[in-house]
Scaffold this active site. Sequence first.
Site, PDB file in Angstrom:
ATOM      1  N   ASP A 148       2.062 -11.800 -32.913  1.00 22.23           N
ATOM      2  CA  ASP A 148       2.865 -11.018 -31.969  1.00 22.23           C
ATOM      3  C   ASP A 148       1.980 -10.293 -30.951  1.00 22.23           C
ATOM      4  OD1 ASP A 148       4.853  -9.625 -30.722  1.00 22.23           O
ATOM      5  OD2 ASP A 148       5.335  -8.320 -32.421  1.00 22.23           O
ATOM      6  N   HIS A 190      11.389  -6.081 -35.696  1.00 22.96           N
ATOM      7  CA  HIS A 190      10.043  -5.535 -35.880  1.00 22.96           C
ATOM      8  C   HIS A 190      10.132  -4.017 -35.705  1.00 22.96           C
ATOM      9  CE1 HIS A 190       5.672  -5.504 -34.078  1.00 22.96           C
ATOM     10  NE2 HIS A 190       5.750  -4.847 -35.218  1.00 22.96           N
ATOM     11  N   MET A 248       8.607  -0.648 -35.326  1.00 22.95           N
ATOM     12  CA  MET A 248       7.395   0.113 -35.008  1.00 22.95           C
ATOM     13  C   MET A 248       7.776   1.590 -35.036  1.00 22.95           C
ATOM     14  SD  MET A 248       6.019  -2.445 -32.093  1.00 22.95           S
ATOM     15  CE  MET A 248       7.606  -3.248 -32.105  1.00 22.95           C
ATOM     16  N   HIS A 256      13.275 -12.121 -31.506  1.00 23.73           N
ATOM     17  CA  HIS A 256      12.379 -11.057 -31.978  1.00 23.73           C
ATOM     18  C   HIS A 256      12.785  -9.754 -31.282  1.00 23.73           C
ATOM     19  CE1 HIS A 256       8.572  -9.469 -33.629  1.00 23.73           C
ATOM     20  NE2 HIS A 256       8.482  -8.783 -32.491  1.00 23.73           N
ATOM     21  N   MET A 292      -0.441  -8.282 -35.496  1.00 28.30           N
ATOM     22  CA  MET A 292      -0.372  -7.806 -34.112  1.00 28.30           C
ATOM     23  C   MET A 292      -1.635  -8.258 -33.377  1.00 28.30           C
ATOM     24  SD  MET A 292       2.504  -6.410 -33.766  1.00 28.30           S
ATOM     25  CE  MET A 292       2.178  -6.125 -32.031  1.00 28.30           C
ATOM     26  N   SER A 318      10.622 -12.614 -27.589  1.00 30.23           N
ATOM     27  CA  SER A 318      10.746 -11.166 -27.775  1.00 30.23           C
ATOM     28  C   SER A 318      11.614 -10.586 -26.669  1.00 30.23           C
ATOM     29  CB  SER A 318       9.366 -10.517 -27.758  1.00 30.23           C
ATOM     30  OG  SER A 318       9.522  -9.130 -27.901  1.00 30.23           O
ATOM     31  N   ASP A 327      12.123  -5.632 -30.908  1.00 29.69           N
ATOM     32  CA  ASP A 327      11.130  -4.578 -31.122  1.00 29.69           C
ATOM     33  C   ASP A 327      11.769  -3.194 -31.090  1.00 29.69           C
ATOM     34  OD1 ASP A 327       8.655  -6.110 -31.245  1.00 29.69           O
ATOM     35  OD2 ASP A 327       9.088  -6.648 -29.167  1.00 29.69           O
ATOM     36  N   MET A 370      11.085   0.689 -31.325  1.00 32.80           N
ATOM     37  CA  MET A 370       9.969   1.645 -31.177  1.00 32.80           C
ATOM     38  C   MET A 370      10.523   3.068 -31.101  1.00 32.80           C
ATOM     39  SD  MET A 370       7.604  -0.283 -28.376  1.00 32.80           S
ATOM     40  CE  MET A 370       7.421  -2.070 -28.365  1.00 32.80           C
TER      41      MET A 370
HETATM   42  C1  DX5 Z   1       4.520  -5.257 -28.813  1.00 35.30           C
HETATM   43  C2  DX5 Z   1       5.721  -5.994 -29.384  1.00 35.30           C
HETATM   44  C3  DX5 Z   1       5.774  -7.421 -29.022  1.00 35.30           C
HETATM   45  C4  DX5 Z   1       5.946  -7.655 -27.537  1.00 35.30           C
HETATM   46  C5  DX5 Z   1       5.274  -8.956 -27.204  1.00 35.30           C
HETATM   47  O1  DX5 Z   1       4.440  -4.010 -29.393  1.00 35.30           O
HETATM   48  O2  DX5 Z   1       5.701  -5.930 -30.801  1.00 35.30           O
HETATM   49  O3  DX5 Z   1       6.788  -8.114 -29.731  1.00 35.30           O
HETATM   50  O4  DX5 Z   1       7.289  -7.694 -27.142  1.00 35.30           O
HETATM   51  O5  DX5 Z   1       5.263  -9.097 -25.823  1.00 35.30           O
HETATM   52  P1  DX5 Z   1       4.302 -10.120 -25.091  1.00 35.30           P
HETATM   53  O6  DX5 Z   1       4.605 -11.480 -25.634  1.00 35.30           O
HETATM   54  O7  DX5 Z   1       4.676  -9.942 -23.656  1.00 35.30           O
HETATM   55  O8  DX5 Z   1       2.891  -9.702 -25.392  1.00 35.30           O
HETATM   56 ZN    ZN Z   2       7.086  -7.288 -31.925  1.00 29.52          ZN
END
Ligand code: DX5
Ligand code: ZN
Length: 222
Positions: A176, A67, A69, A34, A138, A9, A36, A38
Amino acid sequence: MKKHLVAPSVLAADFTRLAAEIDMVNQSEADWFHLDVMDGRFVPNITFGMFIIEAIAKMAQKPLDVHLMIVEPEKYIEPIRNAGAHVITVHLEACPHLHRTIQQIKETGALAGVALNPHTPVQLLEDVIEDIDLVCLMSVNPGFGGQKFIYQTLPKIRKLHQMIAAANAKTLIEIDGGVGLQNAETLLQAGADVLVAGSSVFGAKEPLTTISALKAFNAVFV
Ligand code: DX5
Ligand code: ZN
């Protein structure tokens, strides 16, 4: 035996040297990036969008697993695909018309993923499971990297695995949040197919070795 995938990620990467971090993943045994996205509304944090995904896509030699969010993800599916996403995952909690949104992702040619927050039961996916390429469970509350793995995720993996098998579907189970060397094997044994790992990879002294170690675990199904 089916081999699992590892998706570092990028949220946990050092963005002052992003090119080097991407190159590290390119050189590694990892399977996907991956990413993210947000929006500060669906989750209490803001990261990046199309602009950065497009920049990463120019360097990445592996598929981009994006991903989302964000609220109203249906508004951004085409732009995210055009930016270079191969897998597009939306949150069930953000999609009142989930079936339609899944079809919209598939029409772009991307693989369609649905993510579930820790409190959301996997049974809610029963009627769409055959349409989904990937379910992202999650295992932390979404919004931040580096959080502690929520152990109630384990029975959810097993239930989802059974649901997928019963439907004779090929849906991948992605985990994740809080994933690392300490729990990877347990997750794989429960039925995980894709391990997302942020801080455990980018925060490691030797990220390449950590990725290899995450890949080396085997799932012995019981
Ligand atoms: C959290 C993200 C994850 C995050 C995981 O909201 O969706 O993808 O980057 O990070 P780690 O592996 O550090 O928990
Ligand atoms: Zn994620």
